[in-house]
Design an enzyme around this catalytic site. Structure first.
Site, PDB file in Angstrom:
ATOM      1  N   GLY A 193     -48.767 -53.524  16.255  1.00  0.00           N
ATOM      2  CA  GLY A 193     -48.322 -54.651  15.803  1.00  0.00           C
ATOM      3  C   GLY A 193     -49.237 -55.883  15.731  1.00  0.00           C
ATOM      4  O   GLY A 193     -50.436 -55.569  15.487  1.00  0.00           O
ATOM      5  N   ASN A 194     -48.936 -56.923  16.124  1.00  0.00           N
ATOM      6  CA  ASN A 194     -49.643 -58.301  16.068  1.00  0.00           C
ATOM      7  C   ASN A 194     -50.976 -58.053  16.775  1.00  0.00           C
ATOM      8  O   ASN A 194     -52.081 -58.437  16.408  1.00  0.00           O
ATOM      9  CB  ASN A 194     -49.011 -59.303  16.517  1.00  0.00           C
ATOM     10  CG  ASN A 194     -47.953 -59.663  15.657  1.00  0.00           C
ATOM     11  OD1 ASN A 194     -48.380 -60.521  14.196  1.00  0.00           O
ATOM     12  ND2 ASN A 194     -46.785 -59.996  15.776  1.00  0.00           N
TER      13      ASN A 194
ATOM     14  N   ASP B 228     -39.692 -54.580  16.461  1.00  0.00           N
ATOM     15  CA  ASP B 228     -39.044 -56.079  16.416  1.00  0.00           C
ATOM     16  C   ASP B 228     -39.019 -56.715  15.200  1.00  0.00           C
ATOM     17  O   ASP B 228     -38.326 -57.835  14.884  1.00  0.00           O
ATOM     18  CB  ASP B 228     -39.908 -56.957  17.310  1.00  0.00           C
ATOM     19  CG  ASP B 228     -40.035 -56.544  18.940  1.00  0.00           C
ATOM     20  OD1 ASP B 228     -39.241 -55.815  19.150  1.00  0.00           O
ATOM     21  OD2 ASP B 228     -40.546 -57.393  19.940  1.00  0.00           O
TER      22      ASP B 228
ATOM     23  N   MET C 285     -34.177 -54.935  21.904  1.00  0.00           N
ATOM     24  CA  MET C 285     -35.503 -55.280  22.025  1.00  0.00           C
ATOM     25  C   MET C 285     -35.717 -56.687  21.015  1.00  0.00           C
ATOM     26  O   MET C 285     -34.760 -56.703  20.202  1.00  0.00           O
ATOM     27  CB  MET C 285     -36.440 -54.387  21.505  1.00  0.00           C
ATOM     28  CG  MET C 285     -36.679 -53.624  22.881  1.00  0.00           C
ATOM     29  SD  MET C 285     -37.890 -52.076  22.611  1.00  0.00           S
ATOM     30  CE  MET C 285     -38.318 -51.587  24.253  1.00  0.00           C
TER      31      MET C 285
ATOM     32  N   MET D 284     -34.556 -45.988  25.174  1.00  0.00           N
ATOM     33  CA  MET D 284     -33.939 -44.725  24.385  1.00  0.00           C
ATOM     34  C   MET D 284     -33.820 -44.924  22.780  1.00  0.00           C
ATOM     35  O   MET D 284     -34.090 -44.167  22.096  1.00  0.00           O
ATOM     36  CB  MET D 284     -32.346 -44.863  24.932  1.00  0.00           C
ATOM     37  CG  MET D 284     -32.074 -44.489  26.216  1.00  0.00           C
ATOM     38  SD  MET D 284     -30.532 -44.119  26.438  1.00  0.00           S
ATOM     39  CE  MET D 284     -30.178 -42.525  26.039  1.00  0.00           C
TER      40      MET D 284
END
Ligand SMILES: Nc1ncnc2c1ncn2[C@@H]1O[C@H](COP(=O)(O)OP(=O)(O)O)[C@@H](O)[C@H]1O
Ligand SMILES: O=P(O)(O)OC[C@H]1O[C@](O)(COP(=O)(O)O)[C@@H](O)[C@@H]1O
Ligand SMILES: [Mg+2]
Length: 411
Positions: free
Chosen positions: A152-153, A183, A226, A335
């Site tokens: 990610g970032n 996300d 999330m 999950m």
């Protein structure tokens, strides 16, 4: 079939008539169209590396995300098609590049053939650690000249720093990212892989919360999903399900108390329909919680549990007004994250993996691959990580979500 180096993909595709058009981003009162474009991804007729001289390495960093194995698999398969034989996996994220006890994992089509059939990462992931010069020393020592970085970032900030350090040392190394964030918080792309799967898998939790809530006398279900700073999963999962009465995201503040608060709204829902389901993103309502003042190994702020807090406050409120309410809280986050990619993400991962290799063979470095207006593109890393993408509370999508839930403003 090759892509020309001068092929471009437009970043923006709407010509707005007026600045008051929904979602308009205009540079002047006439909303003149500004062409902004990026490189089209794909194989080039000329390649920058002799495949026999390539040592390619793949590393997966940060949290898990559905589709990591699909991307790893496709990178390996595509490298082999180019004729590369020396392909390795780096264990446990960047840690594998500075911890000498972690061996490289030899990769081939045979090794990765069935990798996509399960979630997680066959290479392992990790957060934190490592300084860039040490990592580049290790890349140099191992003779790696193609590095594929899935993350990610934070991972991309690292990838860009590695790319800059390699350039400084005049090393013939390319660093190519594949954005991994459940996300969906990376700029300039339609979506990131794993997001679609997360939204789909979240339906199971939402449906369970709905059934529990509808079967109970004054049932209230809460599902936490999330989304540290960005409420995309919660918003899309709510929209997809049509079962959510209240969707809460980090980008939109809310209050619990008072005539406009969530608690009063829930009381109204108990009176009108005797049940309610709330979908809350993990980063929502953090201003209501006690600050934890901690960060994880990568420097990400540790969040308070908004789901537990909501459950507690709702129970307390209904007890206080002497109304029975049966509150159930479901936290399916890990999950969801551990699932294997669904069909749509499987395709996205496959194409991103192929294009990551095409980009590396074209000699591009400090880039990442993405899908933009349905076309696959190469983007400069600094542009996509300049800040985290988030839900625009004025966007049409958020308003569609509000229309679907029927919730009022909670402040
Ligand atoms: N600014 C940065 N510069 C260099 N490396 C970084 C930076 N931010 C994070 N990293 C490293 O990138 C890896 C992944 O970061 P993390 O924030 O956990 O996940 P994500 O990439 O999903 O955001 C970690 O090993 C972390 O140490
Ligand atoms: O328990 P962990 O590994 O810190 O992961 C939790 C975080 O991972 C995420 O799913 C994704 O974060 P990353 O993009 O940094 O991997 C966040 O939504 C969540 O806060
Ligand atoms: Mg991060």
């Amino acid at each position: 079939m090759f892509v020309h180096n001068d092929d471009r993909v437009l970043l923006k595709v709407i010509k707005y008539a007026t600045p008051s058009s929904a979602g308009a981003e205009c540079v002047d009162p006439d909303c003149n169209f500004v062409h902004q474009w990026v490189h089209r991804a794909g194989p080039r007729p000329e390649i920058y590396f002799n495949p026999n001289e390539v040592k390619a390495a793949i590393v997966t960093c940060g949290g898990l995300c559905p589709g990591l194995n699909d991307v790893i698999r496709q990178i390996v398969i595509t490298l082999e098609i180019y004729g590369v034989k020396n392909i390795v996996g780096i264990s446990y994220g960047y840690r594998g590049l500075f911890d000498e006890h972690l061996p490289e994992i030899k990769l081939s089509r045979k090794v990765v053939q069935g990798a996509h059939l399960s979630g997680g990462s066959i290479l392992g992931v990790s957060r934190g650690g490592g300084n860039v010069p040490d990592i580049v020393d290790s890349i140099q020592k191992r003779g790696i000249n193609m590095l594929f970085v899935l993350g990610g970032n934070g991972t991309h900030a690292g990838a860009n720093a590695i790319h800059n350090e390699c350039r400084k040392r005049q090393m013939k190394v390319v660093v190519v990212g594949v954005p991994k964030t459940i996300d969906n918080d990376i700029l300039l792309m339609d979506k990131t892989f794993g997001f679609d799967t997360a939204v789909e898998e979240a339906q199971r939790a939402i449906n369970a919360a709905y059934i529990e809530a509808h079967s109970a006398y004054n049932g209230i279900g809460i599902v936490k999903l999330m989304g540290r700073h960005s409420g995309f999963i919660a918003m899309h999962a709510s929209l997809a399900s049509g079962q959510i009465d209240v969707c809460l995201i980090p980008e939109v503040p809310f209050t619990l108390d008072g005539p406009d608060g969530i608690l009063r709204h829930l009381q109204n829902l108990m009176e009108s329909k005797t049940s309610a389901v709330i979908c809350v993103a993990e980063g929502a309502g953090q201003d209501l919680l006690e600050k934890i003042n901690a960060t994880d190994a990568s420097g990400n702020v540790v969040l308070g549990d908004i789901g537990v807090y909501l459950q507690h406050q709702i129970k307390k409120y209904f007890k206080g007004i002497n109304i029975t309410a049966d509150v159930k809280y479901i936290d399916p986050t890990y999950m969801i994250r551990a699932c294997r990619a669904n069909a749509s993400d499987g395709i996205l991962c496959t194409v991103l993996g192929q294009n990551a290799v095409h980009g590396a063979f074209a000699g591009f470095s400090g880039i990442t691959v993405g899908i933009c207006n349905t076309h696959y593109v190469y983007l400069p890393i600094p542009e996509v990580i300049s800040y985290a993408r988030s839900v625009d509370p004025n966007s049409r999508m958020w308003h569609r979500c509000l229309t679907s839930t029927g919730q009022p403003d909670f402040y």
